[in-house]
Design a protein around this motif. Structure first.
Motif, mmCIF file in Angstrom:
data_model
loop_
_atom_site.group_PDB
_atom_site.id
_atom_site.type_symbol
_atom_site.label_atom_id
_atom_site.label_comp_id
_atom_site.label_asym_id
_atom_site.label_seq_id
_atom_site.Cartn_x
_atom_site.Cartn_y
_atom_site.Cartn_z
ATOM 1 N N PHE A 68 0.821 -1.205 0.000
ATOM 2 C CA PHE A 68 0.000 0.000 0.000
ATOM 3 C C PHE A 68 0.858 1.259 0.000
ATOM 4 N N GLY A 69 2.092 1.143 0.472
ATOM 5 C CA GLY A 69 3.004 2.274 0.443
ATOM 6 C C GLY A 69 3.804 2.375 -0.835
ATOM 7 N N ASN A 70 3.801 1.313 -1.633
ATOM 8 C CA ASN A 70 4.540 1.282 -2.902
ATOM 9 C C ASN A 70 3.671 0.543 -3.906
ATOM 10 N N PHE A 71 2.639 1.240 -4.358
ATOM 11 C CA PHE A 71 1.534 0.627 -5.094
ATOM 12 C C PHE A 71 1.727 0.868 -6.584
ATOM 13 N N HIS A 72 1.775 -0.220 -7.363
ATOM 14 C CA HIS A 72 1.998 -0.134 -8.800
ATOM 15 C C HIS A 72 0.847 -0.794 -9.547
ATOM 16 N N ILE A 73 0.439 -0.173 -10.640
ATOM 17 C CA ILE A 73 -0.622 -0.735 -11.466
ATOM 18 C C ILE A 73 -0.214 -0.709 -12.929
ATOM 19 N N ALA A 74 -0.753 -1.667 -13.687
ATOM 20 C CA ALA A 74 -0.564 -1.715 -15.134
ATOM 21 C C ALA A 74 -1.749 -1.019 -15.782
ATOM 22 N N VAL A 75 -1.489 0.097 -16.456
ATOM 23 C CA VAL A 75 -2.526 0.927 -17.071
ATOM 24 C C VAL A 75 -2.410 0.814 -18.587
ATOM 25 N N SER A 76 -3.522 0.543 -19.246
ATOM 26 C CA SER A 76 -3.545 0.505 -20.708
ATOM 27 C C SER A 76 -3.979 1.839 -21.272
ATOM 28 N N GLN A 77 -3.658 2.024 -22.547
ATOM 29 C CA GLN A 77 -3.967 3.270 -23.248
ATOM 30 C C GLN A 77 -4.195 2.960 -24.718
ATOM 31 N N TRP A 78 -5.192 3.631 -25.299
ATOM 32 C CA TRP A 78 -5.395 3.516 -26.745
ATOM 33 C C TRP A 78 -6.117 4.749 -27.245
ATOM 34 N N TYR A 79 -5.457 5.567 -28.079
ATOM 35 C CA TYR A 79 -6.155 6.686 -28.685
ATOM 36 C C TYR A 79 -5.896 6.821 -30.178
ATOM 37 N N ASP A 80 -4.960 6.083 -30.742
ATOM 38 C CA ASP A 80 -4.875 5.959 -32.192
ATOM 39 C C ASP A 80 -4.089 4.694 -32.490
ATOM 40 N N ASN A 81 -3.868 4.418 -33.762
ATOM 41 C CA ASN A 81 -3.298 3.124 -34.139
ATOM 42 C C ASN A 81 -1.853 2.938 -33.711
ATOM 43 N N GLN A 82 -1.155 4.029 -33.343
ATOM 44 C CA GLN A 82 0.214 3.913 -32.867
ATOM 45 C C GLN A 82 0.333 4.216 -31.372
ATOM 46 N N ASN A 83 -0.765 4.419 -30.718
ATOM 47 C CA ASN A 83 -0.747 4.664 -29.274
ATOM 48 C C ASN A 83 -1.705 3.697 -28.592
ATOM 49 N N TYR A 84 -1.187 2.495 -28.396
ATOM 50 C CA TYR A 84 -1.929 1.350 -27.879
ATOM 51 C C TYR A 84 -0.917 0.528 -27.108
ATOM 52 N N ARG A 85 -0.973 0.578 -25.794
ATOM 53 C CA ARG A 85 0.141 0.043 -25.008
ATOM 54 C C ARG A 85 -0.288 -0.262 -23.579
ATOM 55 N N VAL A 86 0.655 -0.873 -22.841
ATOM 56 C CA VAL A 86 0.538 -1.078 -21.397
ATOM 57 C C VAL A 86 1.655 -0.283 -20.732
ATOM 58 N N MET A 87 1.326 0.409 -19.641
ATOM 59 C CA MET A 87 2.289 1.238 -18.936
ATOM 60 C C MET A 87 2.277 0.889 -17.445
ATOM 61 N N GLN A 88 3.383 1.147 -16.777
ATOM 62 C CA GLN A 88 3.497 0.966 -15.337
ATOM 63 C C GLN A 88 3.385 2.313 -14.646
ATOM 64 N N TYR A 89 2.480 2.401 -13.677
ATOM 65 C CA TYR A 89 2.319 3.615 -12.880
ATOM 66 C C TYR A 89 2.506 3.293 -11.405
ATOM 67 N N ARG A 90 3.228 4.198 -10.734
ATOM 68 C CA ARG A 90 3.356 4.123 -9.276
ATOM 69 C C ARG A 90 2.382 5.110 -8.675
ATOM 70 N N ILE A 91 1.595 4.642 -7.698
ATOM 71 C CA ILE A 91 0.577 5.456 -7.049
ATOM 72 C C ILE A 91 1.028 5.775 -5.627
ATOM 73 N N ASN A 92 0.983 7.038 -5.276
ATOM 74 C CA ASN A 92 1.371 7.492 -3.939
ATOM 75 C C ASN A 92 0.155 8.016 -3.193
ATOM 76 N N GLY A 93 0.112 7.743 -1.887
ATOM 77 C CA GLY A 93 -0.926 8.307 -1.056
ATOM 78 C C GLY A 93 -2.166 7.464 -0.912
ATOM 79 N N LEU A 94 -2.124 6.205 -1.382
ATOM 80 C CA LEU A 94 -3.279 5.333 -1.216
ATOM 81 C C LEU A 94 -3.535 5.082 0.268
ATOM 82 N N ALA A 95 -4.728 5.374 0.723
ATOM 83 C CA ALA A 95 -5.059 5.201 2.133
ATOM 84 C C ALA A 95 -5.458 3.761 2.383
ATOM 85 N N ALA A 96 -4.707 3.099 3.232
ATOM 86 C CA ALA A 96 -4.967 1.688 3.522
ATOM 87 C C ALA A 96 -5.620 1.501 4.866
#
Length: 371
Positions: A343-371
């Protein structure tokens, strides 16, 4: 794309190319991107005060031409991460293409991309199921535009399990369940559920593996345009492939109990992807929320906790292409919890797609999640 693009309109479908399905762009439901982005600065609704403390940072692209092109998988999404029995991390992806962009040749789903030495600070995909040619993990010929969309992958002991939604996107004919005993290299069919079970609200499933011998299962409709309940079941970990062993949680005769007909455990809404995990002695649920568009989380002590009264915390907010920073992402979806997170070092896999060359999976670190 595979697990899907949040619905809405802003220019309609991307152009179809040979061999690829048509799909709607990732947008807030019923809103253009400019409207959705404006809502961020104009006080868009937040689920709770806790959300205001949350920040986020993009760590890296996990997929893309430079990251996974070597595995004939430059264009893919979802990337549900799972720790394999051998210690590697497998990212199970949805609709995957080679060539110049989305809809290109060699359409596969699902595929498995692997980080052989997973480290949250240096998470790099350096292998695939299939080697230089990431292969489809299960038979799926995409006849008549059908596909096989993963909703969850998880490990119990030395066995991995994968849940798939089968049919044309958002027209789930059935969901099925698979097992692997060789770290995701090969998969064996276990069972299936009809797409109309519980009015379709058993199509998309996600599993929290607890330390009490059960896996707890949350489910919803797999269609971002359709409001859905969120249903809870439990199943013994040694009977995961037996549909008769899934016991619902519901309210009847003035009380909640296992074995009652399932009752929604939170407000009915339009869900995108959902991810349910046991971690840190608690439970975490993340999901793509469709109205307003964002990725949210709840943290609670028990699978049967009251989610109506549990704060909803906003992890990812939408913005427009070219204006991404912090936890603002253009056309976000997914939001799967990366194994090894706390909960103090929280990572998620976020997808994105807005055109034919921008379609991917990204790693995001989230800070401040209240557990």
């Amino acid at each position: 794309m595979a697990g899907g693009e949040p619905s809405g309109t802003s220019g309609g479908e991307p152009a179809r190319t040979a061999g690829g399905p048509g799909r709607r762009l990732v947008l807030a439901a019923g809103l253009g991107l400019a409207t959705a982005a404006a809502g961020l600065t104009a006080g868009a609704p937040r689920a709770s005060a806790a959300a205001t403390a949350i920040t986020g940072t993009k760590v890296r692209n996990l997929t893309g031409p430079a990251e996974t092109g070597q595995f004939a998988a430059p264009w893919t999404d979802l990337g549900i991460p799972v720790r394999c029995p051998d210690g590697t991390m497998l990212f199970v992806c949805g609709d995957t293409f080679d060539g110049d962009g989305v809809g290109g040749p060699n359409w596969r789903a699902p595929v498995g991309l692997r980080a052989r030495h997973p480290d949250l600070n240096a998470l790099v995909i350096d292998d695939s199921v299939g080697g230089s040619q990431a292969v489809g993990l299960v038979p799926e010929g995409h006849e008549n535009n059908t596909t096989a969309i993963p909703s969850d992958v998880f490990t119990v002991g030395n066995t991995m399990y994968m849940h798939l939604m089968r049919g044309v996107l958002y027209q789930t004919h059935h969901s099925d369940f698979w097992r692997s005993t060789d770290n995701g290299q090969t998969w064996q069919y276990l069972c299936q559920w009809p797409g109309d079970q519980y009015g379709g609200q058993f199509q998309q499933k996600t599993y929290a593996v607890a330390d009490d011998g059960y896996a707890y299962v949350l489910s919803s409709v797999f269609n971002r345009d359709v409001p859905s309940d969120l249903l809870l079941h439990r199943v013994p970990q040694d009977r995961l492939g037996d549909p008769a062993a899934y016991q619902p949680w519901g309210y009847a005769n003035g009380a909640w109990a296992w074995g009652n007909y399932p009752t929604t455990i939170t407000a009915r809404r339009r869900f995108g992807e959902i991810c349910f995990r046991a971690m840190g002695g608690k439970y975490a649920l993340t999901w793509l929320n469709m109205e307003p568009l964002d990725i949210r989380a709840q943290v609670f002590p028990l699978p049967t906790s009251n989610l109506f009264a549990t704060p909803e915390q906003t992890l990812i907010v939408p913005t427009t292409p070219g204006n991404e920073s912090g936890n603002a992402v253009a056309n976000p979806y997914g939001g799967f919890i990366v194994p090894g997170s706390t909960f103090g070092n929280f990572h998620i896999a976020v997808s994105q797609w807005y055109d034919n060359q921008n379609y991917r999976v990204m790693q995001y670190r989230i800070n401040g999640l209240a557990a």
